[in-house]
Scaffold this motif. Structure first.
Motif, PDB file in Angstrom:
ATOM      1  N   HIS A  35       0.802  -1.219   0.000  1.00  0.00           N
ATOM      2  CA  HIS A  35       0.000   0.000   0.000  1.00  0.00           C
ATOM      3  C   HIS A  35       0.843   1.281   0.000  1.00  0.00           C
ATOM      4  O   HIS A  35       1.990   1.297   0.439  1.00  0.00           O
ATOM      5  CB  HIS A  35      -0.915   0.022   1.225  1.00  0.00           C
ATOM      6  N   GLN A  36       0.188   2.347  -0.437  1.00  0.00           N
ATOM      7  CA  GLN A  36       0.827   3.667  -0.492  1.00  0.00           C
ATOM      8  C   GLN A  36       1.188   4.136   0.916  1.00  0.00           C
ATOM      9  O   GLN A  36       0.391   4.053   1.845  1.00  0.00           O
ATOM     10  CB  GLN A  36      -0.133   4.674  -1.137  1.00  0.00           C
ATOM     11  N   MET A  37       2.410   4.656   1.045  1.00  0.00           N
ATOM     12  CA  MET A  37       2.888   5.153   2.335  1.00  0.00           C
ATOM     13  C   MET A  37       3.020   6.681   2.285  1.00  0.00           C
ATOM     14  O   MET A  37       2.351   7.329   1.496  1.00  0.00           O
ATOM     15  CB  MET A  37       4.204   4.464   2.685  1.00  0.00           C
ATOM     16  N   PHE A  38       3.900   7.241   3.112  1.00  0.00           N
ATOM     17  CA  PHE A  38       4.064   8.688   3.222  1.00  0.00           C
ATOM     18  C   PHE A  38       5.461   9.075   2.735  1.00  0.00           C
ATOM     19  O   PHE A  38       6.434   8.958   3.494  1.00  0.00           O
ATOM     20  CB  PHE A  38       3.880   9.136   4.671  1.00  0.00           C
ATOM     21  N   PRO A  39       5.607   9.531   1.497  1.00  0.00           N
ATOM     22  CA  PRO A  39       6.941   9.875   0.987  1.00  0.00           C
ATOM     23  C   PRO A  39       7.658  10.940   1.812  1.00  0.00           C
ATOM     24  O   PRO A  39       8.893  10.947   1.869  1.00  0.00           O
ATOM     25  CB  PRO A  39       6.658  10.387  -0.436  1.00  0.00           C
ATOM     26  N   ASP A  40       6.892  11.815   2.461  1.00  0.00           N
ATOM     27  CA  ASP A  40       7.518  12.867   3.266  1.00  0.00           C
ATOM     28  C   ASP A  40       7.979  12.347   4.630  1.00  0.00           C
ATOM     29  O   ASP A  40       8.763  12.999   5.317  1.00  0.00           O
ATOM     30  CB  ASP A  40       6.535  14.022   3.483  1.00  0.00           C
ATOM     31  N   ASN A  41       7.486  11.174   5.032  1.00  0.00           N
ATOM     32  CA  ASN A  41       7.861  10.585   6.319  1.00  0.00           C
ATOM     33  C   ASN A  41       8.138   9.100   6.125  1.00  0.00           C
ATOM     34  O   ASN A  41       7.411   8.240   6.625  1.00  0.00           O
ATOM     35  CB  ASN A  41       6.746  10.796   7.351  1.00  0.00           C
ATOM     36  N   PRO A  42       9.202   8.764   5.414  1.00  0.00           N
ATOM     37  CA  PRO A  42       9.464   7.360   5.065  1.00  0.00           C
ATOM     38  C   PRO A  42       9.758   6.473   6.257  1.00  0.00           C
ATOM     39  O   PRO A  42       9.609   5.252   6.167  1.00  0.00           O
ATOM     40  CB  PRO A  42      10.669   7.443   4.121  1.00  0.00           C
ATOM     41  N   GLU A  43      10.163   7.047   7.386  1.00  0.00           N
ATOM     42  CA  GLU A  43      10.438   6.222   8.561  1.00  0.00           C
ATOM     43  C   GLU A  43       9.158   5.660   9.187  1.00  0.00           C
ATOM     44  O   GLU A  43       9.211   4.764  10.025  1.00  0.00           O
ATOM     45  CB  GLU A  43      11.226   7.019   9.608  1.00  0.00           C
ATOM     46  N   HIS A  44       8.027   6.193   8.791  1.00  0.00           N
ATOM     47  CA  HIS A  44       6.737   5.570   9.156  1.00  0.00           C
ATOM     48  C   HIS A  44       6.609   4.349   8.253  1.00  0.00           C
ATOM     49  O   HIS A  44       6.045   4.404   7.168  1.00  0.00           O
ATOM     50  CB  HIS A  44       5.600   6.568   8.911  1.00  0.00           C
ATOM     51  N   ALA A  45       7.155   3.229   8.725  1.00  0.00           N
ATOM     52  CA  ALA A  45       7.472   2.129   7.809  1.00  0.00           C
ATOM     53  C   ALA A  45       6.498   0.963   7.824  1.00  0.00           C
ATOM     54  O   ALA A  45       6.568   0.113   6.931  1.00  0.00           O
ATOM     55  CB  ALA A  45       8.875   1.602   8.127  1.00  0.00           C
ATOM     56  N   SER A  46       5.621   0.871   8.808  1.00  0.00           N
ATOM     57  CA  SER A  46       4.765  -0.316   8.881  1.00  0.00           C
ATOM     58  C   SER A  46       3.847  -0.404   7.670  1.00  0.00           C
ATOM     59  O   SER A  46       3.025   0.495   7.435  1.00  0.00           O
ATOM     60  CB  SER A  46       3.897  -0.296  10.141  1.00  0.00           C
ATOM     61  N   VAL A  61       7.613  -6.850  16.201  1.00  0.00           N
ATOM     62  CA  VAL A  61       7.183  -7.287  17.532  1.00  0.00           C
ATOM     63  C   VAL A  61       5.871  -6.580  17.830  1.00  0.00           C
ATOM     64  O   VAL A  61       5.860  -5.357  18.011  1.00  0.00           O
ATOM     65  CB  VAL A  61       8.229  -6.949  18.611  1.00  0.00           C
ATOM     66  N   PRO A  62       4.740  -7.296  17.830  1.00  0.00           N
ATOM     67  CA  PRO A  62       3.454  -6.652  18.101  1.00  0.00           C
ATOM     68  C   PRO A  62       3.464  -5.886  19.420  1.00  0.00           C
ATOM     69  O   PRO A  62       4.155  -6.264  20.372  1.00  0.00           O
ATOM     70  CB  PRO A  62       2.472  -7.831  18.149  1.00  0.00           C
ATOM     71  N   ALA A  63       2.690  -4.803  19.444  1.00  0.00           N
ATOM     72  CA  ALA A  63       2.551  -3.932  20.621  1.00  0.00           C
ATOM     73  C   ALA A  63       3.773  -3.039  20.827  1.00  0.00           C
ATOM     74  O   ALA A  63       3.940  -2.435  21.887  1.00  0.00           O
ATOM     75  CB  ALA A  63       2.257  -4.727  21.883  1.00  0.00           C
ATOM     76  N   THR A  64       4.660  -2.948  19.820  1.00  0.00           N
ATOM     77  CA  THR A  64       5.774  -2.004  19.882  1.00  0.00           C
ATOM     78  C   THR A  64       5.753  -1.118  18.646  1.00  0.00           C
ATOM     79  O   THR A  64       5.169  -1.458  17.625  1.00  0.00           O
ATOM     80  CB  THR A  64       7.140  -2.711  19.949  1.00  0.00           C
ATOM     81  N   SER A  65       6.405   0.013  18.742  1.00  0.00           N
ATOM     82  CA  SER A  65       6.586   0.881  17.572  1.00  0.00           C
ATOM     83  C   SER A  65       8.047   1.296  17.514  1.00  0.00           C
ATOM     84  O   SER A  65       8.863   0.648  16.858  1.00  0.00           O
ATOM     85  CB  SER A  65       5.652   2.104  17.656  1.00  0.00           C
ATOM     86  N   THR A  66       8.416   2.344  18.274  1.00  0.00           N
ATOM     87  CA  THR A  66       9.810   2.787  18.267  1.00  0.00           C
ATOM     88  C   THR A  66      10.677   2.005  19.247  1.00  0.00           C
ATOM     89  O   THR A  66      11.899   2.130  19.223  1.00  0.00           O
ATOM     90  CB  THR A  66       9.883   4.288  18.625  1.00  0.00           C
ATOM     91  N   GLU A  67      10.046   1.197  20.114  1.00  0.00           N
ATOM     92  CA  GLU A  67      10.823   0.430  21.085  1.00  0.00           C
ATOM     93  C   GLU A  67      11.704  -0.620  20.417  1.00  0.00           C
ATOM     94  O   GLU A  67      12.702  -1.050  20.986  1.00  0.00           O
ATOM     95  CB  GLU A  67       9.889  -0.270  22.085  1.00  0.00           C
ATOM     96  N   HIS A  68      11.325  -1.048  19.207  1.00  0.00           N
ATOM     97  CA  HIS A  68      12.072  -2.074  18.483  1.00  0.00           C
ATOM     98  C   HIS A  68      12.111  -1.680  17.011  1.00  0.00           C
ATOM     99  O   HIS A  68      11.139  -1.113  16.492  1.00  0.00           O
ATOM    100  CB  HIS A  68      11.389  -3.437  18.655  1.00  0.00           C
ATOM    101  N   PRO A  69      13.215  -1.959  16.310  1.00  0.00           N
ATOM    102  CA  PRO A  69      13.312  -1.557  14.892  1.00  0.00           C
ATOM    103  C   PRO A  69      12.479  -2.454  13.973  1.00  0.00           C
ATOM    104  O   PRO A  69      13.010  -3.246  13.193  1.00  0.00           O
ATOM    105  CB  PRO A  69      14.806  -1.664  14.591  1.00  0.00           C
ATOM    106  N   ASN A  70      11.162  -2.331  14.091  1.00  0.00           N
ATOM    107  CA  ASN A  70      10.271  -3.145  13.266  1.00  0.00           C
ATOM    108  C   ASN A  70      10.353  -2.753  11.800  1.00  0.00           C
ATOM    109  O   ASN A  70      10.639  -1.607  11.458  1.00  0.00           O
ATOM    110  CB  ASN A  70       8.827  -2.980  13.744  1.00  0.00           C
ATOM    111  N   TRP A  71      10.072  -3.732  10.917  1.00  0.00           N
ATOM    112  CA  TRP A  71       9.922  -3.519   9.479  1.00  0.00           C
ATOM    113  C   TRP A  71      11.211  -3.044   8.808  1.00  0.00           C
ATOM    114  O   TRP A  71      11.167  -2.407   7.761  1.00  0.00           O
ATOM    115  CB  TRP A  71       8.814  -2.498   9.182  1.00  0.00           C
ATOM    116  N   ARG A  72      12.369  -3.378   9.379  1.00  0.00           N
ATOM    117  CA  ARG A  72      13.621  -2.824   8.865  1.00  0.00           C
ATOM    118  C   ARG A  72      14.717  -3.862   8.619  1.00  0.00           C
ATOM    119  O   ARG A  72      15.577  -3.654   7.780  1.00  0.00           O
ATOM    120  CB  ARG A  72      14.150  -1.752   9.833  1.00  0.00           C
TER     121      ARG A  72
END
Length: 717
Positions: A202-213, A655-666
């Motif tokens: 799906h389309q993401m946010f080109p201006d904020n690519p670190e929003h990676a999920s 890791v479900p229930a985390t966002s910045t606590e773990h480097p998800n999707w990377r």
């Protein structure tokens, strides 16, 4: 409004007054939670006044029906009609019309009347009842989703799933792209795979690519442009400016760094790709050949307002975020820009036409390259080909909610109640579709989503498929434990899903993990929706795991997903250690309970796999080989493995229930694409294939001599 009135209204609009949790306990819905959800639906205002009309229309905006065996259409009119005959007119989807007079059955005990119409083709038709002066969209469904002919013949197939953005290759720009996808499709097909499963594109946010999920996109109707292979665009070959930029020393240095990183550097990748894409787009506008321009214009015309609004949204977002990054969320924009058709938005669109055209064009390029990957999979012999993923929701600050805010529940988020694997519950931060507006719009938002995601896939995974029947909704600002289930018209949604599946020749898989409502899997089976069966979840009440012969036929048998530990991690228990480090268990006692439970599960899994000895004596390679053999032997029509498990990855994708606590999707894959087919782990596809070749009713599960020896996989990837 008192609690009793709130409960009555909640029940009327599908808010469950209680539910059974994962441990079998009944959880009652707090009336205050129900009140907040009713406000989110637009049923109540904050003062407690009911906003929805009490008087119901003679016909709803849409009626979904399945013909009986004789092809007749029976319609519940939903009201009492005194007349015994009624005139009807139908405008069929192809533009032809029919009319007639039909008898109306006597009102039943609920004081509703029934009408029977003659045989009609499957599709979307306009029905008008002359006598009652009522109209509706009549959606005639086949009731069953499409299955490949081989599945109908009970031929069991297998496939490979991956996270596209994690692919390494010598040619990509630090993130997997559509050219990599073509390459991997050919490799997998050569190993006999009929399915190649993907994360949401799906389309993401080109201006904020670190929003990676990929499960929190800007829009599920369009594509993530970071998957574009810039060098594969026809105009790139003729763009001196783009080639000069890409070949410059500074650009090449940054490009090489993006390729070398162990995690996807989304910011750098986005910066490099957008720089080059803008230059290629400029040359396209001035120097593209006539046929390419015609094809592009046709794409824009066909995509219509949906594409225009998504591109206008991103241009607006760029404008406000450039001034102040904290203003990227459209809810914080000036009121004049809160709607796509407002005077402010229309004026902005006129003034920034080239920027909007750029975003339109990137969607066209992405669409072309994904279509080429689909064609590559088909040409290589895959029977299903690309198996795409439809996320359960979109990001609240994205273009989906901006263009159609009424389609979503305001101030509510989708999640999951506390369960055995996530004792604190989950809040996915996604706005739920509003069932009130969904019905009022004749299911348009749902139909649009299916069509956009079935265009280039021979298969579609419905993320959190229980959302077709109910979603766990949490009022904004509340903990996951303070939510309630909101019900949806499941029979109608599955009927529409079946219709679109047949039209697109698209296999449908429902991800039915978690708390599954009673009878939901039976609905899926009746509609030919494949269940999603994870080895480690398939245990009986005594803690024994089900043998391969007990897996359902209409299912996908897997060992994991992006939200679950990889095979080496599950075996060692490192996933439990990680969750403990991240504070995801409420107490040390709970952590120890999870470790003891894993020990019991290991022993039970070893038994069903036919492995002897304690898990300490089982190497990850032997374990993985046994798991793949087991998946192959299941009765399920489709068995899938993850590229993560072929390559022996330890770290989780998410890791479900985390966002910045773990480097998800990377975390990138350990091996580049050019080396994957020479890896020892790639031979696990042979193990899977050998299991598929065995009879489905082969009795008790034991390690079989026909599988490649575990020793062949010892030691390394």
């Amino acid at each position: 409004m008192n609690p009793t009135q709130i409960k009555r209204l909640a029940s009327r609009y599908g808010i469950a007054l209680s539910f059974e949790d994962a441990r079998g306990n009944t959880v009652d819905t707090d009336p205050e939670v129900a009140r907040k959800l009713l406000i989110s639906m637009g049923v109540l205002d904050h003062a407690g006044t009911t906003l929805q009309p009490e008087q119901q229309a003679i016909l709803p905006p849409a009626i979904v029906v399945r013909p009986d065996r004789a092809g007749r259409i029976a319609i519940d009119l939903g009201c009492a009609i005194s007349a015994r005959q009624i005139e009807w007119q139908l405008t069929l989807e192809d533009g032809s019309s029919r009319s007639g007079t039909a008898a109306v059955a006597a009102a039943n005990a609920d004081a509703t009347a029934h009408l029977t119409l003659p045989q009609l083709p499957h599709g979307y038709h306009r029905l008008v009842l002359g006598h009652a002066d009522a109209a509706t969209m009549l959606i005639v469904t086949p009731g069953e989703c499409w299955l490949p002919e081989s599945f109908r013949r009970d031929e069991r197939r297998y496939g490979l799933s991956l996270q596209l953005y994690l692919l390494r290759s010598a040619s990509n720009w630090g993130i997997g792209d559509f050219t990599d996808l073509q390459h991997l499709a050919r490799l997998a097909a050569a190993q006999g795979c009929d399915v190649l499963g993907l994360n949401p594109l799906h389309q993401m946010f080109p201006d904020n690519p670190e929003h990676a999920s990929p499960y929190s996109p800007a829009s599920r109707q369009f594509l993530n442009v970071l998957y574009i292979d810039v060098t594969a665009i026809a105009e790139y070959q003729r763009s001196a400016a783009a080639q000069k930029l890409v070949q410059s020393a500074r650009f090449q240095q940054r490009l090489e760094q993006c390729r070398k990183t162990s995690q996807v550097d989304y910011s750098s990748v986005a910066d490099l790709k957008l720089q080059a894409l803008r230059l290629v787009h400029a040359d396209f506008r001035t120097a593209a050949d006539a046929q390419r321009i015609t094809d592009y214009q046709r794409f824009v015309s066909t995509a219509g307002d949906g594409l225009h609004n998504a591109s206008l949204f991103q241009a607006l977002r760029d404008h406000f975020a450039d001034t102040d990054p904290s203003q990227a969320d459209w809810h914080l924009w000036p009121e004049a820009y809160h709607a796509a058709d407002s005077e402010g938005s229309l004026a902005f669109a006129r003034e920034h036409a080239e920027q909007i055209d750029f975003y339109n064009w990137t969607q066209w390029v992405a669409e072309q390259q994904l279509a080429a990957a689909k064609d590559a999979a088909t040409a290589a012999g895959m029977q299903v080909g690309l198996y795409l993923d439809l996320a359960v929701g979109c990001d609240r600050s994205g273009s989906e909610t901006w263009a159609n805010p009424g389609d979503y529940m305001n101030a509510a988020e989708v999640g999951a109640p506390p369960d055995i694997f996530n004792p604190a519950g989950q809040n996915w931060g996604l706005p739920p579709l509003n069932p009130v507006s969904l019905i009022a719009e004749g299911y348009r938002p749902f139909i649009d989503l299916l069509r956009a995601n079935m265009r280039h896939g021979g298969g579609l995974r419905i993320d959190h498929a229980m959302g077709l029947q109910r979603l766990y909704c949490i009022p904004e600002g509340s903990p996951p434990s303070a939510g309630a289930y909101v019900h949806y018209p499941v029979a109608d949604l599955i009927g529409i899903l079946a219709l679109e599946s047949q039209r697109h020749h698209c296999l449908v898989v429902g991800e039915d993990l978690g708390t599954v409502p009673t009878g939901f899997r039976e609905r899926m089976e009746e509609a030919n929706i494949l269940s999603y069966r994870v080895l480690f979840f398939e245990a009986d009440g005594d803690g024994e795991f089900k043998p391969a012969t007990s897996y359902p036929r209409l299912a996908v048998a897997v060992a994991g997903s992006h939200d679950l530990p990889t095979l080496p991690s599950w075996l060692s228990g490192s996933d439990i250690d990680l969750k403990d480090q991240l504070g995801l268990y409420p107490s040390a006692e709970e952590t120890e309970k999870q470790r003891q439970s894993r020990q019991r599960e290991r022993r039970a899994v070893m038994r069903v796999l036919g492995l002897d000895g304690s898990s300490q004596q089982i190497t990850p390679d032997v374990f993985s080989n046994a798991v793949h053999g087991f998946l192959g032997r299941t009765r399920s029509l489709l068995a899938m493995t993850q590229l993560d498990d072929l390559l022996g990855e330890h770290d989780p994708v998410n890791v479900p229930a985390t966002s910045t606590e773990h480097p998800n999707w990377r975390r990138k894959y350990a091996l580049p694409l050019e080396q994957i087919e020479r890896s020892r782990g790639w031979r696990l596809l042979e193990t899977l294939a050998a299991g598929r070749a065995e009879p489905a009713n082969n009795g008790p599960d034991r390690a079989r001599s026909s599988l490649p020896p575990a020793s062949a996989l010892q030691g390394a990837r």
